[in-house]
Structures are given as structure tokens and as C-alpha cells.
Design an enzyme around this catalytic site. Structure first.
Site, mmCIF file in Angstrom:
data_model
loop_
_atom_site.group_PDB
_atom_site.id
_atom_site.type_symbol
_atom_site.label_atom_id
_atom_site.label_comp_id
_atom_site.label_asym_id
_atom_site.label_seq_id
_atom_site.Cartn_x
_atom_site.Cartn_y
_atom_site.Cartn_z
ATOM 1 N N ASP A 123 45.143 -44.756 21.843
ATOM 2 C CA ASP A 123 45.681 -45.667 22.848
ATOM 3 C C ASP A 123 45.558 -47.073 22.268
ATOM 4 O O ASP A 123 44.473 -47.647 22.250
ATOM 5 C CB ASP A 123 44.897 -45.542 24.156
ATOM 6 C CG ASP A 123 45.431 -46.443 25.250
ATOM 7 O OD1 ASP A 123 46.642 -46.732 25.248
ATOM 8 O OD2 ASP A 123 44.638 -46.872 26.111
ATOM 9 N N GLU B 18 50.347 -43.725 21.603
ATOM 10 C CA GLU B 18 51.159 -44.065 22.758
ATOM 11 C C GLU B 18 52.110 -45.200 22.415
ATOM 12 O O GLU B 18 51.730 -46.171 21.768
ATOM 13 C CB GLU B 18 50.259 -44.473 23.925
ATOM 14 C CG GLU B 18 51.022 -44.633 25.233
ATOM 15 C CD GLU B 18 50.105 -44.870 26.407
ATOM 16 O OE1 GLU B 18 50.101 -44.035 27.316
ATOM 17 O OE2 GLU B 18 49.384 -45.889 26.397
ATOM 18 N N ASP C 135 40.439 -46.552 28.190
ATOM 19 C CA ASP C 135 41.073 -46.460 26.872
ATOM 20 C C ASP C 135 40.749 -45.129 26.202
ATOM 21 O O ASP C 135 41.627 -44.489 25.618
ATOM 22 C CB ASP C 135 40.618 -47.622 25.975
ATOM 23 C CG ASP C 135 40.977 -48.973 26.561
ATOM 24 O OD1 ASP C 135 42.147 -49.156 26.949
ATOM 25 O OD2 ASP C 135 40.087 -49.842 26.643
#
Length: 191
Positions: A28, A87, A159
Site C-alpha cells: 500500500d 495498489e 496501511d
């Protein structure tokens, strides 16, 4: 919907017995905190290996990016993933912030690539839909579902939970893609 997919979760280090499992790194991206999660996937079975965050040091942008690179490189070297997923970012109103996030995302793409890994990218809505069942899930819903899928996983930040969700998404899509390909090849062979 993920509820339709059988998941049998277990916890532990790489418990591969026949080499058919895949170790997945989910990332992430973030300039201040970059979440990471490692899972093992064997068919529909997933297991938590490790997760955490890489925190950039203070200072100029180049030094912050370098610190993220060093930390993520250490994670890749330590856990030896087979594949990675990052992502995708969305554009927001703050152009400068989006640009900085894009640079951190570049680190997230570069580190596994330098290690020879294939790197997939997933939109945030696809990650949410795969893990929670809806593309507009909230952070607490993602945390809760990751906890359901991996009951013994502990994570202290959104996260890290998001990174695990990205890894789960990648494992799910790779497994379903491999199953579709095998069915297609089998159908062609039978014809």
C-alpha cells in the site's frame, strides 16, 4: 463476491510441502507510511506470514524515497516473495500530494521489479470488492474482513491491513485466472 470463494486460513511461516504455493507481497504505497503484507497462497488457502509499515525518515524527498527503498528491499530479501501487487493511486485535488504519492508508488513498483518479481497493480475499488464484497468499503470494513480471513494476523495500522488486502486480492485473482486458463486448455484438449 469473496463470500462465494472458499478460504481456509492458517497461520505460520511458509508451510509449502509440494511447491505449489505462492508467496505474495502486497504494498500500500505512501510517502510517510508504506504498508506491506506477506501471505502464502495455495489454491484457495491463504496464510499470514508478516506485515508492517516502512516509515520514511524526515528530510528531503530524495532521502525519504531512499529510506522507503531500503526498507522495502529488506522486506523482499527477508521474505522472498514469488510475486507482488501494488495498489494503484487515484488523483485527488492536491496535485503536489498526488505527485509525491506517485513517486512513493514508483518505489513500491521498483523494489520488487529489481528482485525479478512480476508486479501486478489493482485499483482500490477492486481490492475492496475482492476482500469485502463491495467496492466502496470503509477502512474499518477492510480491517475486519482481513481479520476474518486471517484471524491470527495482527496489524497496528490501516496501511498494513490494506497491504494484506492487496496481497489477498492478488492471490484471489491469480488463482481464479489460473483456474480459468486450466479449464480453457482442458476444453481445447477435449475438443
Amino acid at each position: 463476491m469473496l463470500a462465494d470463494v472458499p478460504f481456509s486460513c492458517y497461520f505460520g511461516e511458509n508451510q509449502t510441502t509440494n511447491g505449489a504455493s505462492m508467496r505474495v507481497l502486497g504494498v500500500d504505497p505512501g510517502l510517510r507510511n508504506m504498508g506491506w503484507g506477506i501471505i502464502d497462497a495455495q489454491g484457495a488457502r491463504i496464510s499470514h506470514v508478516a506485515n508492517g509499515i516502512c516509515t520514511s525518515r524526515t528530510g528531503d524527498l530524495a532521502g525519504r524515497l531512499l529510506s522507503l527503498h531500503e526498507q522495502l528491499s529488506e522486506i523482499v530479501a527477508r521474505y522472498a516473495p514469488d510475486t507482488a501487487a501494488v495498489e494503484q493511486t487515484f488523483v485527488n485535488k492536491d496535485g503536489a500530494g498526488t505527485l509525491k504519492l506517485g513517486q512513493a508508488r514508483g518505489v513500491a513498483l521498483l523494489v520488487p521489479s529489481l528482485a525479478g518479481l512480476a508486479v501486478a497493480e489493482y485499483a482500490p475499488n477492486l481490492v475492496k470488492k475482492t476482500v469485502v464484497g463491495t467496492g466502496h468499503a470503509e477502512k474499518d470494513q477492510i480491517r475486519a474482513m482481513v481479520k476474518v480471513l486471517m484471524p491470527r494476523a495482527t496489524f497496528n495500522t490501516d496501511d498494513a491491513a490494506d497491504a494484506l488486502a492487496i496481497a489477498i486480492c492478488h492471490a484471489q485473482h491469480r488463482a481464479s485466472g489460473a483456474a480459468r486458463l486450466a479449464a480453457h486448455v482442458a476444453a481445447k484438449g477435449a475438443a
